[in-house]
Design an enzyme around this catalytic site. Structure first.
Site, PDB file in Angstrom:
ATOM      1  N   THR A   8      -0.918   9.706   3.380  1.00 45.04           N
ATOM      2  CA  THR A   8      -1.285   8.976   4.273  1.00 45.04           C
ATOM      3  C   THR A   8      -0.299   8.514   5.536  1.00 45.04           C
ATOM      4  O   THR A   8       0.830   8.863   5.295  1.00 45.04           O
ATOM      5  CB  THR A   8      -1.236   7.395   3.733  1.00 45.04           C
ATOM      6  OG1 THR A   8      -1.762   6.275   4.378  1.00 45.04           O
ATOM      7  CG2 THR A   8      -0.217   6.981   2.964  1.00 45.04           C
ATOM      8  N   LYS A  13       0.578   1.170   2.967  1.00 46.58           N
ATOM      9  CA  LYS A  13      -0.091   1.970   2.009  1.00 46.58           C
ATOM     10  C   LYS A  13       0.778   2.854   1.132  1.00 46.58           C
ATOM     11  O   LYS A  13       0.830   2.675  -0.260  1.00 46.58           O
ATOM     12  CB  LYS A  13      -1.326   2.742   2.467  1.00 46.58           C
ATOM     13  CG  LYS A  13      -2.533   2.591   2.438  1.00 46.58           C
ATOM     14  CD  LYS A  13      -3.330   3.572   2.780  1.00 46.58           C
ATOM     15  CE  LYS A  13      -4.728   3.611   3.097  1.00 46.58           C
ATOM     16  NZ  LYS A  13      -5.615   4.798   3.321  1.00 46.58           N
ATOM     17  N   ASP A  70      -9.130   6.485   1.113  1.00 47.27           N
ATOM     18  CA  ASP A  70      -9.688   5.860   2.304  1.00 47.27           C
ATOM     19  C   ASP A  70     -10.040   4.217   1.740  1.00 47.27           C
ATOM     20  O   ASP A  70     -10.694   4.155   0.673  1.00 47.27           O
ATOM     21  CB  ASP A  70     -11.151   6.381   2.775  1.00 47.27           C
ATOM     22  CG  ASP A  70     -11.446   6.048   4.235  1.00 47.27           C
ATOM     23  OD1 ASP A  70     -10.576   5.308   4.974  1.00 47.27           O
ATOM     24  OD2 ASP A  70     -12.655   5.909   4.512  1.00 47.27           O
ATOM     25  N   PHE A 160      -0.102  -5.480   4.590  1.00 40.77           N
ATOM     26  CA  PHE A 160      -0.405  -5.026   6.023  1.00 40.77           C
ATOM     27  C   PHE A 160      -1.787  -5.222   6.131  1.00 40.77           C
ATOM     28  O   PHE A 160      -2.659  -6.037   5.550  1.00 40.77           O
ATOM     29  CB  PHE A 160       0.002  -3.652   5.931  1.00 40.77           C
ATOM     30  CG  PHE A 160      -0.939  -2.764   4.979  1.00 40.77           C
ATOM     31  CD1 PHE A 160      -0.682  -2.760   3.493  1.00 40.77           C
ATOM     32  CD2 PHE A 160      -1.993  -2.196   5.328  1.00 40.77           C
ATOM     33  CE1 PHE A 160      -1.501  -1.943   2.681  1.00 40.77           C
ATOM     34  CE2 PHE A 160      -2.901  -1.306   4.293  1.00 40.77           C
ATOM     35  CZ  PHE A 160      -2.546  -1.399   3.233  1.00 40.77           C
ATOM     36  N   GLY A 161      -2.360  -4.822   7.332  1.00 37.00           N
ATOM     37  CA  GLY A 161      -3.635  -4.760   7.581  1.00 37.00           C
ATOM     38  C   GLY A 161      -4.383  -6.110   7.699  1.00 37.00           C
ATOM     39  O   GLY A 161      -3.723  -7.156   8.292  1.00 37.00           O
ATOM     40  N   TYR A 162      -5.420  -6.468   6.993  1.00 39.93           N
ATOM     41  CA  TYR A 162      -6.023  -7.578   6.752  1.00 39.93           C
ATOM     42  C   TYR A 162      -5.475  -8.552   5.692  1.00 39.93           C
ATOM     43  O   TYR A 162      -6.111  -9.614   5.585  1.00 39.93           O
ATOM     44  CB  TYR A 162      -7.437  -7.549   6.407  1.00 39.93           C
ATOM     45  CG  TYR A 162      -8.352  -6.433   7.676  1.00 39.93           C
ATOM     46  CD1 TYR A 162      -8.884  -7.379   8.718  1.00 39.93           C
ATOM     47  CD2 TYR A 162      -8.567  -5.319   7.449  1.00 39.93           C
ATOM     48  CE1 TYR A 162      -9.665  -6.507   9.707  1.00 39.93           C
ATOM     49  CE2 TYR A 162      -8.896  -4.416   8.258  1.00 39.93           C
ATOM     50  CZ  TYR A 162      -9.628  -5.101   9.522  1.00 39.93           C
ATOM     51  OH  TYR A 162     -10.236  -4.334  10.495  1.00 39.93           O
ATOM     52  N   ASP A 163      -4.353  -8.314   5.064  1.00 42.70           N
ATOM     53  CA  ASP A 163      -3.812  -9.187   4.022  1.00 42.70           C
ATOM     54  C   ASP A 163      -3.691 -10.502   4.474  1.00 42.70           C
ATOM     55  O   ASP A 163      -4.012 -11.597   3.772  1.00 42.70           O
ATOM     56  CB  ASP A 163      -2.532  -8.848   3.501  1.00 42.70           C
ATOM     57  CG  ASP A 163      -2.734  -7.310   2.688  1.00 42.70           C
ATOM     58  OD1 ASP A 163      -3.998  -7.254   2.093  1.00 42.70           O
ATOM     59  OD2 ASP A 163      -1.735  -6.671   2.412  1.00 42.70           O
ATOM     60  N   ARG A 189      -6.667  -1.301  -4.203  1.00 43.37           N
ATOM     61  CA  ARG A 189      -5.751   0.023  -4.545  1.00 43.37           C
ATOM     62  C   ARG A 189      -5.162   0.161  -6.019  1.00 43.37           C
ATOM     63  O   ARG A 189      -5.136   1.110  -6.651  1.00 43.37           O
ATOM     64  CB  ARG A 189      -4.727   0.271  -3.503  1.00 43.37           C
ATOM     65  CG  ARG A 189      -3.630   1.438  -3.598  1.00 43.37           C
ATOM     66  CD  ARG A 189      -3.111   1.285  -1.955  1.00 43.37           C
ATOM     67  NE  ARG A 189      -3.966   1.332  -0.980  1.00 43.37           N
ATOM     68  CZ  ARG A 189      -4.380   0.185  -0.113  1.00 43.37           C
ATOM     69  NH1 ARG A 189      -3.543  -0.909  -0.495  1.00 43.37           N
ATOM     70  NH2 ARG A 189      -5.023   0.274   0.723  1.00 43.37           N
TER      71      ARG A 189
HETATM   72  P1  ITT Z   1      -4.413   6.917   6.497  1.00 43.69           P
HETATM   73  O1  ITT Z   1      -5.806   7.402   6.630  1.00 43.69           O
HETATM   74  O2  ITT Z   1      -3.527   7.729   7.031  1.00 43.69           O
HETATM   75  O3  ITT Z   1      -4.258   6.728   4.842  1.00 43.69           O
HETATM   76  P2  ITT Z   1      -5.282   4.276   7.674  1.00 43.69           P
HETATM   77  O4  ITT Z   1      -4.550   3.020   7.972  1.00 43.69           O
HETATM   78  O5  ITT Z   1      -5.841   4.884   8.584  1.00 43.69           O
HETATM   79  O6  ITT Z   1      -4.145   5.197   7.005  1.00 43.69           O
HETATM   80  P3  ITT Z   1      -7.606   3.932   6.202  1.00 43.69           P
HETATM   81  O7  ITT Z   1      -8.602   4.715   6.930  1.00 43.69           O
HETATM   82  O8  ITT Z   1      -7.817   3.805   4.662  1.00 43.69           O
HETATM   83  O9  ITT Z   1      -6.180   3.899   6.338  1.00 43.69           O
HETATM   84  O10 ITT Z   1      -7.843   2.470   6.859  1.00 43.69           O
HETATM   85  C1  ITT Z   1      -7.746   1.272   5.989  1.00 43.69           C
HETATM   86  C2  ITT Z   1      -7.778   0.281   6.830  1.00 43.69           C
HETATM   87  O11 ITT Z   1      -8.148  -0.957   5.966  1.00 43.69           O
HETATM   88  C3  ITT Z   1      -6.394  -0.418   7.149  1.00 43.69           C
HETATM   89  O12 ITT Z   1      -5.694   0.273   8.353  1.00 43.69           O
HETATM   90  C4  ITT Z   1      -6.149  -1.708   6.988  1.00 43.69           C
HETATM   91  O13 ITT Z   1      -6.485  -2.285   8.279  1.00 43.69           O
HETATM   92  C5  ITT Z   1      -7.389  -1.847   6.122  1.00 43.69           C
HETATM   93  N1  ITT Z   1      -6.927  -2.179   4.610  1.00 43.69           N
HETATM   94  C6  ITT Z   1      -6.836  -1.239   3.514  1.00 43.69           C
HETATM   95  N2  ITT Z   1      -6.422  -1.478   2.713  1.00 43.69           N
HETATM   96  C7  ITT Z   1      -5.745  -2.709   2.988  1.00 43.69           C
HETATM   97  C8  ITT Z   1      -4.911  -3.527   2.069  1.00 43.69           C
HETATM   98  O14 ITT Z   1      -4.536  -3.334   0.910  1.00 43.69           O
HETATM   99  N3  ITT Z   1      -4.751  -4.817   2.690  1.00 43.69           N
HETATM  100  C9  ITT Z   1      -5.072  -5.109   3.999  1.00 43.69           C
HETATM  101  N4  ITT Z   1      -5.927  -4.115   4.737  1.00 43.69           N
HETATM  102  C10 ITT Z   1      -6.077  -3.047   4.098  1.00 43.69           C
END
Ligand code: ITT
Length: 221
Positions: A8, A13, A70, A160-163, A189
């Site tokens: 990743t 993550k 993913d 991270f992300g949408y947390d 996850r």
């Molecule tokens: P890799 O492909 O390199 O693993 P990525 O960020 O592109 O990294 P994904 O394609 O799986 O990962 O995209 C997942 C997106 O979904 C991530 O960037 C977040 O915006 C969101 N996401 C996934 N898991 C999350 C979590 O546990 N909490 C918050 N947002 C999450």
């Protein structure tokens, strides 16, 4: 197996994977540890296909066992979007593009809250599809879900992300207000990795030779 690559580019993550895989007691490498870099485009239409593509490409290139995931957020009122586009939701042709002012996570959240403004149905779920691939041997995959709803405003600075905008069912805090251990217990996850560890335990168990091969879906990868 003495080491594994978690393929990743997402630091949030990776941190969670390191904690979740600690029961394996083996060295966890990340893409940053690999000298030669390769780029894998996530251009498929399902989480499973994207995760399989990443696991197979990195595994065959680096020739070590790989875990790839993913993941994403599916929002009921948006017909399942952002889904596989979660990481780059701000820029896709759905509900208008969002400028990136600070960071991509913030742009994704801004777009999501804009599209949900005034909407009563705020149900959503996180999805994680995790693939383990041992080059030229076998592959297995698992999935995990975390159900909840989207807040009106972001809260919290962990994760991270949408947390910051996701409240898991039965909780009043957002995912970004939970301690990392709490998040791992209930997250998409966390659930997918727990199932994966169980499968791996069975496959590698010398006490259960009959089980070996049962989950060997490598030929489908
Ligand atoms: P890799 O492909 O390199 O693993 P990525 O960020 O592109 O990294 P994904 O394609 O799986 O990962 O995209 C997942 C997106 O979904 C991530 O960037 C977040 O915006 C969101 N996401 C996934 N898991 C999350 C979590 O546990 N909490 C918050 N947002 C999450």
């Amino acid at each position: 197996m003495d080491k594994i690559l978690v393929a990743t580019t997402n630091k949030g993550k990776l941190k969670e994977f390191r904690q979740l895989l600690s029961p394996l007691g083996i060295q966890v490498l990340s893409l940053e540890d690999m000298k030669q870099k390769i780029d894998v485009e996530e251009d498929r239409e399902t989480f499973l296909e994207n995760a399989l593509k990443k696991a197979k490409t990195y595994g065959d290139f680096y020739k070590i066992p790989v875990i790839a995931e993913d993941a994403g957020l599916e929002v009921e009122a948006l017909d399942g979007y952002p889904g596989v586009y979660s990481a780059r939701f701000y820029g896709i042709d759905f509900g208008g593009k969002e400028p990136v002012k600070e960071d991509k996570d913030k742009a994704n959240i801004d777009k999501l809250l804009r599209l949900l403004k005034g909407k009563k149905n705020r149900k959503a779920r996180f999805v994680s599809v995790v693939v383990f691939y041992k080059p030229e041997d076998f592959g297995i995959w698992t999935e995990g879900y975390c159900y909840g709803y989207i807040t009106e405003q972001p809260r919290g600075d962990r994760g991270f992300g949408y947390d910051p905008v996701f409240i898991p069912e039965g909780y009043s805090k957002t995912m970004a207000e939970l301690q990392p251990e709490e998040k791992n217990k209930i997250s998409h996850r966390g659930k997918a990795v727990k199932k994966l560890l169980k499968k791996l335990e069975k496959l590698y168990s010398t006490e259960n030779p009959d089980l070996q091969g049962l989950d060997r879906t490598g030929q489908q990868i």
